[in-house]
Write a protein that holds these residues in place. Structure first.
Motif, PDB file in Angstrom:
ATOM      1  N   ALA A   1       0.842  -1.203   0.000  1.00  0.00           N
ATOM      2  CA  ALA A   1       0.000   0.000   0.000  1.00  0.00           C
ATOM      3  C   ALA A   1       0.874   1.249   0.000  1.00  0.00           C
ATOM      4  N   GLU A   2       1.988   1.169   0.685  1.00  0.00           N
ATOM      5  CA  GLU A   2       2.903   2.310   0.759  1.00  0.00           C
ATOM      6  C   GLU A   2       3.556   2.619  -0.579  1.00  0.00           C
ATOM      7  N   ARG A   3       3.699   1.592  -1.421  1.00  0.00           N
ATOM      8  CA  ARG A   3       4.492   1.746  -2.638  1.00  0.00           C
ATOM      9  C   ARG A   3       3.690   1.813  -3.935  1.00  0.00           C
ATOM     10  N   LEU A   4       2.451   1.354  -3.886  1.00  0.00           N
ATOM     11  CA  LEU A   4       1.654   1.341  -5.118  1.00  0.00           C
ATOM     12  C   LEU A   4       0.929   2.672  -5.294  1.00  0.00           C
ATOM     13  N   ASP A   5       0.848   3.130  -6.551  1.00  0.00           N
ATOM     14  CA  ASP A   5      -0.038   4.251  -6.853  1.00  0.00           C
ATOM     15  C   ASP A   5      -0.996   3.792  -7.948  1.00  0.00           C
ATOM     16  N   ASP A   6      -1.834   4.689  -8.452  1.00  0.00           N
ATOM     17  CA  ASP A   6      -2.830   4.257  -9.438  1.00  0.00           C
ATOM     18  C   ASP A   6      -2.181   3.673 -10.677  1.00  0.00           C
ATOM     19  N   ASP A   7      -1.084   4.295 -11.134  1.00  0.00           N
ATOM     20  CA  ASP A   7      -0.421   3.801 -12.349  1.00  0.00           C
ATOM     21  C   ASP A   7       0.164   2.404 -12.140  1.00  0.00           C
ATOM     22  N   SER A   8       0.914   2.253 -11.065  1.00  0.00           N
ATOM     23  CA  SER A   8       1.542   0.944 -10.869  1.00  0.00           C
ATOM     24  C   SER A   8       0.471  -0.115 -10.573  1.00  0.00           C
ATOM     25  N   ALA A   9      -0.626   0.276  -9.907  1.00  0.00           N
ATOM     26  CA  ALA A   9      -1.704  -0.694  -9.673  1.00  0.00           C
ATOM     27  C   ALA A   9      -2.266  -1.169 -11.013  1.00  0.00           C
ATOM     28  N   GLU A  10      -2.378  -0.259 -11.978  1.00  0.00           N
ATOM     29  CA  GLU A  10      -2.885  -0.653 -13.289  1.00  0.00           C
ATOM     30  C   GLU A  10      -1.903  -1.596 -13.996  1.00  0.00           C
ATOM     31  N   GLU A  11      -0.625  -1.335 -13.825  1.00  0.00           N
ATOM     32  CA  GLU A  11       0.384  -2.241 -14.400  1.00  0.00           C
ATOM     33  C   GLU A  11       0.286  -3.635 -13.772  1.00  0.00           C
ATOM     34  N   VAL A  12       0.016  -3.661 -12.464  1.00  0.00           N
ATOM     35  CA  VAL A  12      -0.147  -4.950 -11.792  1.00  0.00           C
ATOM     36  C   VAL A  12      -1.339  -5.703 -12.376  1.00  0.00           C
ATOM     37  N   VAL A  13      -2.435  -4.979 -12.578  1.00  0.00           N
ATOM     38  CA  VAL A  13      -3.643  -5.637 -13.096  1.00  0.00           C
ATOM     39  C   VAL A  13      -3.373  -6.229 -14.477  1.00  0.00           C
ATOM     40  N   LEU A  14      -2.703  -5.468 -15.320  1.00  0.00           N
ATOM     41  CA  LEU A  14      -2.355  -5.975 -16.655  1.00  0.00           C
ATOM     42  C   LEU A  14      -1.484  -7.229 -16.547  1.00  0.00           C
TER      43      LEU A  14
END
Lengths: 449, 449
Positions: free
Chosen positions: A145-158
């Protein structure tokens, strides 16, 4: 925009949750947490409530969302009370839910169209002091939670969608693929989906990553990602070498030629008995199936036992000269050990080597044992006595149908099930499996990376 | 008198030449030598005459006696003249003889009921300076003549008779057993027949004996007896490991239970086709015979070539999964490579392993080669790409009948003969061999040490 971006943008539009889905989920999760806190407040012990998992971190694949809520109890609470209190909270929050069992019993139910798990755990100091595996989860969520932002969360989903598409997502012991936590760590470490694929393409196992640079032991796995919350743990411990290799293949293929199909899990039509018979005819092998009622175990226990049993049977068939070309295990109520032999029958005699002629005691013992018997020999070949004596079982079927089958290394519950009885199918008889395992057989007879 | 003495005394009475035989031989040999000396005196070069071999040393087995007479020429005589003069002497001494060819041409004939060989050689300084192998023989005879007496000669005869009886006597390249010279050295070294057997019983190859303590190199043979006349030569170089092992077996058996039968070479009745068919049925193997006209070579060239060819064929059959249980080669006008397969047919497909998935260039090459083809796969197994592709030849017969047979390592003359044509027999068809090779097949199907 290059082809990679074109393809992934289209996929992202489908797999990344939209604002409406996010809001609905956030509202529901907040209500579940509030209810759990209220129920926990009525307990005679202190307990706090945290939301964990991909839905807490915004990294779930659209439509594939469970709300995971953990209730944390003091570490000195006896296990039985933790379980009792945990279920009390669970039932209060999910009155229509039911109990399931992982490390502890917990309650599973639905709220506002979402699956909800309400799980008790211990509020330990840090992840190295856990009392059960679930105690670790809140630390993982806090770290990410400390390290993820909206962009990186989207990369994770992909990335998750890709791993699902190529069939290597899931850390259950049947799949032995990538867990959500592992995926998120890798995407953060590499800096996005594309950078992750570029890195994978260059992997040459063993590969070791240690985001916090704090590894406190050696690991012997094809991929090592040292847990940022526990220097003694490899997050990728369960990942098989085959799945690493598969991912390398698909990363290379996708980077060379981005295709939306990579994100679509393979879903073959079931093979029917006639098509299976045609494959067997074309291959010229002799397949055998050992069929028995599947032991009543959860998949995480059943599949390792089936795999172990299959490997025991294959090993012994190979030793006996019934060379196995390929094998697989299927389960769905019925369990099957399927082995495709290159050789189904051996001669009635087998060569049996004795000691070198000059190893006096052994040599005279061997010679004396066979000299007056039915065997051919003893004769001398090179420096040894040799006889050609009757084999135990001349066909693979005889051996599979004999009690000797139970002497190989088998999973405990599989051994028990076999002792209760099983059936052996040979050659064309095995096409009867198509009725129940058509999809598995379709994959078997059209194997891909 | 113990049983050993009782048995060997009886045998000695039969195999040790009696005085009458010795006298007749001595008289004949003296006349041959005198005639050879007279003929040599007429030559324009100096030459002396020596009697060599077991009849010169009194170590022949009764009835089994050749008179060997060597004519020694100066070492600087050109080879052609040595051969011409040698034949001149030979024809003078044995007017009814005929030419044979070993290292040089020589004359073979009879005198007074004895076979006589009249052989030219070089009178070299010592045995390390030989120009051809026969030059060594006079040194061997001289060395032994100095050390043998009547008693030890009798022990040699008994030992030779035993080695013949158990089938390991003869340094020809078919037998690969004990030469006469080797036997005499061993008996002298051990001190008699019984002491020889006692020593053999304790042999644990590699065994090294060096009567003169002058070995000048390392040897890599199961038995090493350094030639007393040449420190660089192992007298037992030609002896096979199997024959050493056989002798150990028979020494042990005879010492444990002395039996006169040990001195009687095995002479089985020929196996007929029906009996052979019964063996094949009982064994359940698939025999193949490759039959062709035997190359026109002396045995010392023919058998090594046949053995080499057999081993090439067996190796390739094994590699192709047509596991060979046992094999043998026979020759007598016709030559046969006989192989008994445990597996005569494999599936139509075979597993073919590619490189690890991450060895980029190779991996993509392999994947690309098979991805759109007929093979099953490529798929990933462990860390590698694997395909299951069509096999070249699915039956042993197909392979044996194909030109690929000529690609294995074969004796040169065998390869030539096979190129001219051969026939493959399979299964019961091989019983046709019994007509020609009944005795060999009787040994094959009743193998003994």
């Amino acid at each position: 925009m290059d082809e990679f971006e074109a393809v992934t943008e289209g996929v992202a539009a489908r797999v990344v949750p939209d604002d409406a889905e996010r809001e609905r989920l956030a509202r529901t999760a907040a209500r579940v947490v509030a209810d759990a806190e209220a129920a926990a407040a009525d307990l005679p012990v202190e307990a706090d409530v945290v939301q964990v998992g991909s839905t807490a971190r915004g990294t779930w694949v659209s439509g594939d969302r469970d709300i995971d809520v953990f209730v944390r109890f003091p570490p000195d609470l006896p296990r039985r009370e933790l379980e009792r209190y945990g279920l009390e909270v669970g039932r209060a929050v999910l009155p229509d839910g039911h109990e399931e069992y992982a490390e502890h019993p917990y309650v599973k139910g639905t709220r506002g169209g979402f699956e909800v798990d309400l799980v008790p755990c211990y509020a330990v100091e840090d992840a190295t002091a856990i009392q059960s595996a679930v105690d670790r989860t809140p630390f993982h969520t806090a770290y990410l939670a400390e390290r993820l932002d909206d962009d990186s969360a989207e990369e994770v989903v992909l990335t998750k969608a890709f791993l699902k598409g190529v069939g290597v997502y899931g850390s259950d012991l049947r799949t032995r693929g990538f867990s959500g936590y592992l995926t998120e760590l890798l995407v953060l470490e590499c800096g996005g989906f594309r950078a992750f694929l570029e890195a994978v393409r260059r992997w040459h196992p063993p590969v070791e990553l240690d985001p916090e640079g704090h590894a406190a032991r050696e690991f012997d796995d094809p991929l090592v990602v040292v847990d940022p919350t526990d220097p003694e743990r490899n997050v990728a411990a369960v990942l098989s070498a085959g799945n690493v290799a598969r991912l390398v293949h698909h990363a290379r293929a996708f980077l060379d030629e981005p295709r939306v199909e990579a994100f679509e899990p393979r879903d073959p039509d079931p093979l029917d008995a006639d098509a299976m018979a045609a494959h067997l005819e074309r291959r010229g092998t002799t397949p055998f199936a050992v069929r028995f009622p599947a032991p009543d175990l959860v998949d995480d226990q059943l599949y390792p036992q089936l795999e172990k049993s299959l490997s025991g049977v294959v090993g012994e068939l190979d030793r006996r000269g019934f060379d196995v070309l390929r094998a697989a295990t299927f389960a769905d109520g019925t369990a099957v050990l399927f082995v495709e032999c290159e050789v189904a029958e051996r001669p009635r005699i087998a060569r049996h080597e004795g000691p070198p002629v000059w190893v006096d005691r052994h040599a005279t013992g061997f010679y004396g044992k066979y000299a007056d018997g039915d065997a051919y020999g003893p004769f001398v070949d090179g420096e040894r006595y040799v006889v050609e004596r009757e084999r135990g079982r001349a066909t693979a079927r005889e051996w599979l149908e004999s009690d000797d089958l139970l002497d190989v290394s088998l999973g405990v519950a599989v051994a028990e099930a076999l002792r209760d009885g099983y059936e052996v199918l040979e050659g064309e008889e095995t096409t009867a499996l198509a009725a129940e395992f058509g999809v598995e057989l379709a994959r078997y007879f059209d194997p891909r990376p």
